[in-house]
Design a protein around this motif. Structure first.
Motif, PDB file in Angstrom:
ATOM      1  N   ASP A  43       0.849  -1.192   0.000  1.00 24.58           N
ATOM      2  CA  ASP A  43       0.000   0.000   0.000  1.00 24.58           C
ATOM      3  C   ASP A  43       0.887   1.246   0.000  1.00 24.58           C
ATOM      4  OD1 ASP A  43      -1.961   1.890   0.156  1.00 24.58           O
ATOM      5  OD2 ASP A  43      -2.632   1.359   2.174  1.00 24.58           O
ATOM      6  N   LEU A  44       0.881   1.964  -1.105  1.00 25.30           N
ATOM      7  CA  LEU A  44       1.682   3.182  -1.218  1.00 25.30           C
ATOM      8  C   LEU A  44       0.834   4.440  -1.095  1.00 25.30           C
ATOM      9  CD1 LEU A  44       4.038   2.158  -4.177  1.00 25.30           C
ATOM     10  CD2 LEU A  44       4.430   1.926  -1.713  1.00 25.30           C
ATOM     11  N   SER A  45      -0.398   4.302  -0.648  1.00 22.59           N
ATOM     12  CA  SER A  45      -1.264   5.466  -0.462  1.00 22.59           C
ATOM     13  C   SER A  45      -0.631   6.427   0.538  1.00 22.59           C
ATOM     14  CB  SER A  45      -2.637   5.025   0.053  1.00 22.59           C
ATOM     15  OG  SER A  45      -3.276   4.175  -0.878  1.00 22.59           O
ATOM     16  N   ASN A  46      -0.700   7.710   0.212  1.00 20.13           N
ATOM     17  CA  ASN A  46      -0.166   8.785   1.062  1.00 20.13           C
ATOM     18  C   ASN A  46       1.359   8.722   1.201  1.00 20.13           C
ATOM     19  OD1 ASN A  46      -2.843   9.842   1.933  1.00 20.13           O
ATOM     20  ND2 ASN A  46      -2.982   7.832   2.917  1.00 20.13           N
ATOM     21  N   ALA A  47       2.010   8.004   0.293  1.00 19.60           N
ATOM     22  CA  ALA A  47       3.460   7.840   0.380  1.00 19.60           C
ATOM     23  C   ALA A  47       4.175   8.786  -0.573  1.00 19.60           C
ATOM     24  CB  ALA A  47       3.847   6.398   0.061  1.00 19.60           C
ATOM     25  N   SER A  48       5.431   9.047  -0.258  1.00 22.92           N
ATOM     26  CA  SER A  48       6.317   9.762  -1.179  1.00 22.92           C
ATOM     27  C   SER A  48       7.223   8.727  -1.844  1.00 22.92           C
ATOM     28  CB  SER A  48       7.153  10.802  -0.435  1.00 22.92           C
ATOM     29  OG  SER A  48       7.941  10.196   0.580  1.00 22.92           O
ATOM     30  N   ILE A  49       7.302   8.771  -3.186  1.00 28.08           N
ATOM     31  CA  ILE A  49       8.014   7.748  -3.932  1.00 28.08           C
ATOM     32  C   ILE A  49       9.054   8.387  -4.844  1.00 28.08           C
ATOM     33  CG2 ILE A  49       7.815   5.856  -5.589  1.00 28.08           C
ATOM     34  CD1 ILE A  49       6.532   5.267  -2.893  1.00 28.08           C
ATOM     35  N   ALA A  50      10.281   7.891  -4.776  1.00 25.70           N
ATOM     36  CA  ALA A  50      11.336   8.312  -5.695  1.00 25.70           C
ATOM     37  C   ALA A  50      11.294   7.397  -6.910  1.00 25.70           C
ATOM     38  CB  ALA A  50      12.691   8.225  -5.016  1.00 25.70           C
ATOM     39  N   ASP A  51      11.097   7.982  -8.083  1.00 24.93           N
ATOM     40  CA  ASP A  51      11.109   7.232  -9.341  1.00 24.93           C
ATOM     41  C   ASP A  51      12.509   7.369  -9.928  1.00 24.93           C
ATOM     42  OD1 ASP A  51      10.741   6.148 -11.844  1.00 24.93           O
ATOM     43  OD2 ASP A  51       8.860   7.179 -12.247  1.00 24.93           O
ATOM     44  N   LEU A  52      13.309   6.321  -9.809  1.00 20.62           N
ATOM     45  CA  LEU A  52      14.719   6.352 -10.190  1.00 20.62           C
ATOM     46  C   LEU A  52      14.898   5.910 -11.635  1.00 20.62           C
ATOM     47  CD1 LEU A  52      16.021   4.643  -6.938  1.00 20.62           C
ATOM     48  CD2 LEU A  52      15.769   7.093  -7.381  1.00 20.62           C
ATOM     49  N   ALA A  53      15.819   6.593 -12.350  1.00 23.09           N
ATOM     50  CA  ALA A  53      15.925   6.396 -13.796  1.00 23.09           C
ATOM     51  C   ALA A  53      14.545   6.562 -14.395  1.00 23.09           C
ATOM     52  CB  ALA A  53      16.524   5.033 -14.125  1.00 23.09           C
ATOM     53  N   CYS A  54      13.923   7.671 -14.067  1.00 20.54           N
ATOM     54  CA  CYS A  54      12.484   7.879 -14.243  1.00 20.54           C
ATOM     55  C   CYS A  54      12.028   7.982 -15.681  1.00 20.54           C
ATOM     56  CB  CYS A  54      12.039   9.130 -13.490  1.00 20.54           C
ATOM     57  SG  CYS A  54      12.777  10.680 -14.101  1.00 20.54           S
ATOM     58  N   GLY A  74      10.816  12.450  -9.738  1.00 19.90           N
ATOM     59  CA  GLY A  74      11.636  11.727 -10.691  1.00 19.90           C
ATOM     60  C   GLY A  74      13.116  12.075 -10.573  1.00 19.90           C
ATOM     61  N   PHE A  75      13.951  11.085 -10.810  1.00 14.59           N
ATOM     62  CA  PHE A  75      15.404  11.281 -10.832  1.00 14.59           C
ATOM     63  C   PHE A  75      15.957  10.561 -12.061  1.00 14.59           C
ATOM     64  CE2 PHE A  75      14.125  11.566  -6.426  1.00 14.59           C
ATOM     65  CZ  PHE A  75      14.836  12.643  -5.941  1.00 14.59           C
ATOM     66  N   ASP A  76      16.745  11.275 -12.851  1.00 13.60           N
ATOM     67  CA  ASP A  76      17.302  10.671 -14.057  1.00 13.60           C
ATOM     68  C   ASP A  76      18.614  11.361 -14.397  1.00 13.60           C
ATOM     69  OD1 ASP A  76      15.824   8.802 -16.421  1.00 13.60           O
ATOM     70  OD2 ASP A  76      17.564   9.957 -17.082  1.00 13.60           O
ATOM     71  N   ILE A  77      19.496  10.637 -15.058  1.00 13.88           N
ATOM     72  CA  ILE A  77      20.782  11.200 -15.471  1.00 13.88           C
ATOM     73  C   ILE A  77      20.638  12.153 -16.652  1.00 13.88           C
ATOM     74  CG2 ILE A  77      21.389   9.383 -17.118  1.00 13.88           C
ATOM     75  CD1 ILE A  77      24.241   9.464 -15.941  1.00 13.88           C
ATOM     76  N   SER A  78      19.508  12.070 -17.359  1.00 16.74           N
ATOM     77  CA  SER A  78      19.281  12.831 -18.588  1.00 16.74           C
ATOM     78  C   SER A  78      18.393  14.049 -18.344  1.00 16.74           C
ATOM     79  CB  SER A  78      18.628  11.931 -19.639  1.00 16.74           C
ATOM     80  OG  SER A  78      18.050  12.668 -20.679  1.00 16.74           O
ATOM     81  N   GLU A  79      18.871  15.219 -18.759  1.00 17.80           N
ATOM     82  CA  GLU A  79      18.049  16.431 -18.636  1.00 17.80           C
ATOM     83  C   GLU A  79      16.768  16.347 -19.463  1.00 17.80           C
ATOM     84  OE1 GLU A  79      21.312  16.488 -19.215  1.00 17.80           O
ATOM     85  OE2 GLU A  79      22.306  17.943 -17.889  1.00 17.80           O
ATOM     86  N   GLY A 115      14.188  -1.037 -14.953  1.00 22.80           N
ATOM     87  CA  GLY A 115      15.223  -1.092 -15.979  1.00 22.80           C
ATOM     88  C   GLY A 115      16.272  -0.018 -15.847  1.00 22.80           C
ATOM     89  N   GLY A 116      16.569   0.403 -14.631  1.00 19.80           N
ATOM     90  CA  GLY A 116      17.531   1.474 -14.430  1.00 19.80           C
ATOM     91  C   GLY A 116      18.838   1.052 -13.794  1.00 19.80           C
TER      92      GLY A 116
END
Length: 260
Positions: A43-54, A74-79, A115-116
Motif C-alpha cells: 500500500d503506497l497510499s499517502n506515500a512519497s516515492i522516488a522514481d529512479l531512472a524515471c 523523478g530522478f534521471d541522469i538525462s536532462e 530497468g535502471g
C-alpha cells in the motif's frame, strides 16, 4: 569507466526509446506483467516515492493511478528525460547520477526503478548506497531488471556489444542474488519473480527487436496468452528479467550521501 557515456547515450536515443517503451501496447504489458506483481500486497497510499531512472514518468503515472494521495519525484541522469517527466506527471524531477556520491536532500517512503540499475554498473555499489540513503527505514525498493541468470545471457552480452541502442561498457544484466548481497546491510529481500517471454521481446522491447509500432497492437492479443503460459515454468534460467521487492533496514548509510 565514465558514467557520462550513459548520459550521452540515453539522451541520443530518448525520443525513440519513449515512442517504443511507453506506447499503448507496452503500457498494457507493463500493467499486466510488471506493475500487477510489483504493487501487489503493498500500500503506497499517502506515500512519497522516488522514481529512479524515471524517464518520461510513465512508471510514476502507474503508481499514482493505483494509490491515492501518492507523491512522486523523478530522478534521471538525462536532462531531456527530467523535462519530459515534469510534463508527463506534473511533478518535480531532478537530474541525478546515481553512480556518483550525492547529497540526498529528501528521504522517501519508497522507491521504484524499472530497468535502471543495469545502467549503473559503472559503480553499482555507490548506486545502491545512494538509493539506501533516499529510502526511509521500512520503505520498499521495487525493481525490474534484466537477469544475468538467464540461460542465454551470453547471447545478450554480444547483442549489447553490437547494437546501437545499447552502450555495452556501461550496462549489463544483473544477478538478483548478487546485487541483494551487495546492497546489504541496507536492504533485505522480500520477494523475487523471474519473467519474460515472447511478449517481453516483441512488445516491451520492440525498439531493439525492430518491431514497427503499428504492428504491436495486432501482436499483443496473440502474444499475451503465450506470455501468461510461459510464466509458469519454474526455472529462473528460462527468463531474461526479474522483478524484486526489497525492504529498507534501519542500518544508517555512512560515507556516501548526506541527508539535509
Amino acid at each position: 569507466m565514465d558514467s557520462s557515456r550513459q548520459k550521452q547515450h540515453y539522451t541520443e536515443i530518448h525520443d525513440a526509446y519513449e515512442a517504443h517503451y511507453y506506447d499503448a501496447s507496452s503500457m498494457k504489458y507493463r500493467s499486466r506483467f510488471i506493475y500487477d506483481w510489483l504493487f501487489n500486497h503493498i500500500d503506497l497510499s499517502n506515500a512519497s516515492i522516488a522514481d529512479l531512472a524515471c524517464g518520461s514518468g510513465y512508471n510514476s503515472l502507474a503508481v499514482m493511478e493505483r494509490f491515492s494521495d501518492v507523491r512522486t519525484v523523478g530522478f534521471d541522469i538525462s536532462e531531456p528525460a527530467c523535462e519530459s517527466y515534469k510534463r508527463t506527471t506534473g511533478n518535480a524531477a531532478q537530474v541525478l547520477d546515481l553512480t556518483r556520491p550525492a547529497e540526498i536532500k529528501e528521504q522517501f517512503d519508497g522507491a521504484i526503478v524499472v530497468g535502471g540499475l543495469h545502467h549503473c554498473v559503472v559503480d553499482l555499489a555507490q548506486t545502491l548506497r545512494n538509493i539506501a540513503a533516499m529510502v526511509r527505514p521500512g520503505g520498499h525498493l521495487l525493481m525490474m531488471e534484466p537477469s544475468a541468470d538467464f540461460a542465454l545471457n551470453v547471447v545478450r552480452d554480444k547483442w549489447y556489444a553490437s547494437d546501437k541502442y545499447f552502450d555495452a561498457p556501461t550496462e549489463q544484466a544483473l544477478s538478483h542474488n548478487a546485487i541483494l548481497k551487495q546492497a546489504a546491510p541496507y536492504f533485505e529481500g522480500e520477494a523475487v519473480r523471474y519473467f519474460g517471454g515472447l511478449a517481453y521481446f516483441l512488445i516491451l522491447n520492440s525498439l531493439v527487436m525492430r518491431v514497427p509500432l503499428g504492428v504491436k497492437p495486432m501482436l499483443w492479443p496473440i502474444v499475451k496468452p503465450i506470455e501468461v503460459a510461459f510464466g509458469n515454468i519454474p526455472w529462473s534460467g528460462m527468463y531474461p528479467c526479474f522483478l524484486a521487492k526489497w525492504k529498507r533496514t534501519g542500518v544508517p548509510v555512512s560515507g556516501c550521501a548526506t541527508i539535509q
